[in-house]
Design an enzyme around this catalytic site. Structure first.
Site, PDB file in Angstrom:
ATOM      1  N   ARG A 115       0.840  -1.196   0.000  1.00 23.81           N
ATOM      2  CA  ARG A 115       0.000   0.000   0.000  1.00 23.81           C
ATOM      3  C   ARG A 115       0.879   1.252   0.000  1.00 23.81           C
ATOM      4  NH1 ARG A 115      -5.180  -0.725   4.043  1.00 23.81           N
ATOM      5  NH2 ARG A 115      -6.082  -2.586   3.057  1.00 23.81           N
TER       6      ARG A 115
ATOM      7  N   ASP B  70       1.815   5.248  -0.054  1.00 21.39           N
ATOM      8  CA  ASP B  70       1.251   6.444   0.558  1.00 21.39           C
ATOM      9  C   ASP B  70       0.897   7.486  -0.491  1.00 21.39           C
ATOM     10  OD1 ASP B  70       1.546   5.420   3.132  1.00 21.39           O
ATOM     11  OD2 ASP B  70       3.555   6.278   3.383  1.00 21.39           O
TER      12      ASP B  70
ATOM     13  N   ARG C  22      11.205   6.328   3.349  1.00 16.96           N
ATOM     14  CA  ARG C  22      11.386   7.777   3.346  1.00 16.96           C
ATOM     15  C   ARG C  22      12.151   8.261   4.576  1.00 16.96           C
ATOM     16  NH1 ARG C  22       5.410   9.384   2.760  1.00 16.96           N
ATOM     17  NH2 ARG C  22       6.199  11.492   3.108  1.00 16.96           N
TER      18      ARG C  22
END
Length: 288
Positions: A64, A66, A215
């Protein structure tokens, strides 16, 4: 041993979809009330092209992504009625191309092997993060896919720091915790190269990723690359096991899911069981 959760109900066919999308116009993959998402667009397109008046065929995805994150090699599966598959299987790619918006494409639709699960069968996922440290900024034609970092980057220092993070660890210091989920992950690859066009490209590969892990890792390594932290600093943050206020979660538009890998068909059931199991680190059970 196979799990009943991977058995396709009678009358249905499990179908694998390979797709890509530009994440800028989406609030991530997963359906959200009142927001535009990749899952919603693809499920609605499937409903329309299969002429399902009411039923929505729900997708299960490998990872999934973002809001704002792109994908070149995303994988999903969906269970379709046998009659729908028999009628549509050789037409679905073309029909979906005619129905989907231009920022999401389905490239391949095939019948999946027994026990295939887009999420649990995956053995690794590979992301790329792209950064420009050019003093003039980012090429306007690449601005939606490349982060501008306004400091010169030392790629050798970033690679030195990256090597210290490889292997299986608890990445709690680089993840946003979710209730009941483990933060133990096996980081298979983390490396940086400066491309001929000057863009610094990072490759990050792991069996799975926890929320914001890539990230956050990139944010820490950029601090090393621009000289604000020494190469051993990210490993010290990892060992401490707690979030460090100096670790910034970089913006999503530089991140792309490049590829998801699966084992041979005969190993799918075993992989699903392993992925659903409780992960341990140093013999200590961890929920998730």
């Amino acid at each position: 041993m196979s799990d009943d959760r991977d058995r396709v109900p009678p009358g249905l066919v499990r179908v694998r979809l390979d797709l890509s999308y530009d994440g800028r116009g989406f609030s991530g993959w997963a359906r959200q009330e009142g927001r535009r998402t990749v899952q919603e667009e693809v499920e609605e397109a499937l409903r329309v092209v299969t002429r399902s008046r009411a039923e929505r065929y729900e997708l299960t995805v490998a990872g999934r992504t973002d809001a704002g994150v792109h994908a070149r090699g995303q994988v999903a599966h969906v269970d379709l009625p046998e009659a729908v598959w028999a009628e549509q299987h050789d037409r679905l790619v073309r029909r979906l191309a005619g129905r989907l918006p231009q920022d999401v494409r389905v490239w391949r639709v095939v019948r999946a092997p027994e026990h295939f699960n887009a999420r649990f069968s995956a053995i690794w996922r590979r992301y790329a993060y792209r950064v420009s440290d050019h003093p003039g900024g980012v090429d306007p034609l690449l601005r939606g896919h490349v982060l501008w970092h306004n400091w010169p980057l030392d790629v050798a220092a970033m690679n030195e720091a990256s090597r210290l993070l490889l292997g299986e660890h608890d990445f709690a210091a680089f993840c946003k915790r979710r209730e009941g989920a483990t933060t133990i992950r096996a980081l298979r690859a983390l490396r940086w190269v400066r491309r001929p066009d000057g863009i610094v490209e990072g490759t990050v590969e792991a069996d799975a990723f926890c929320h914001n892990m890539v990230r956050s890792l990139v944010g820490a390594l950029l601090f090393v690359g621009d000289g604000h932290r020494p190469p051993d600093w990210p490993a010290k943050v990892l060992a401490a096991g707690v979030r460090d206020s100096a670790v910034h979660v970089v913006r999503p538009h530089g991140l792309t899911l490049e590829e998801v890998a699966y084992p041979p068909a005969q190993a799918l059931a075993a992989r699903n069981a392993e992925a659903r199991g409780v992960r341990t680190l140093g013999g200590v059970e961890t929920e998730g």
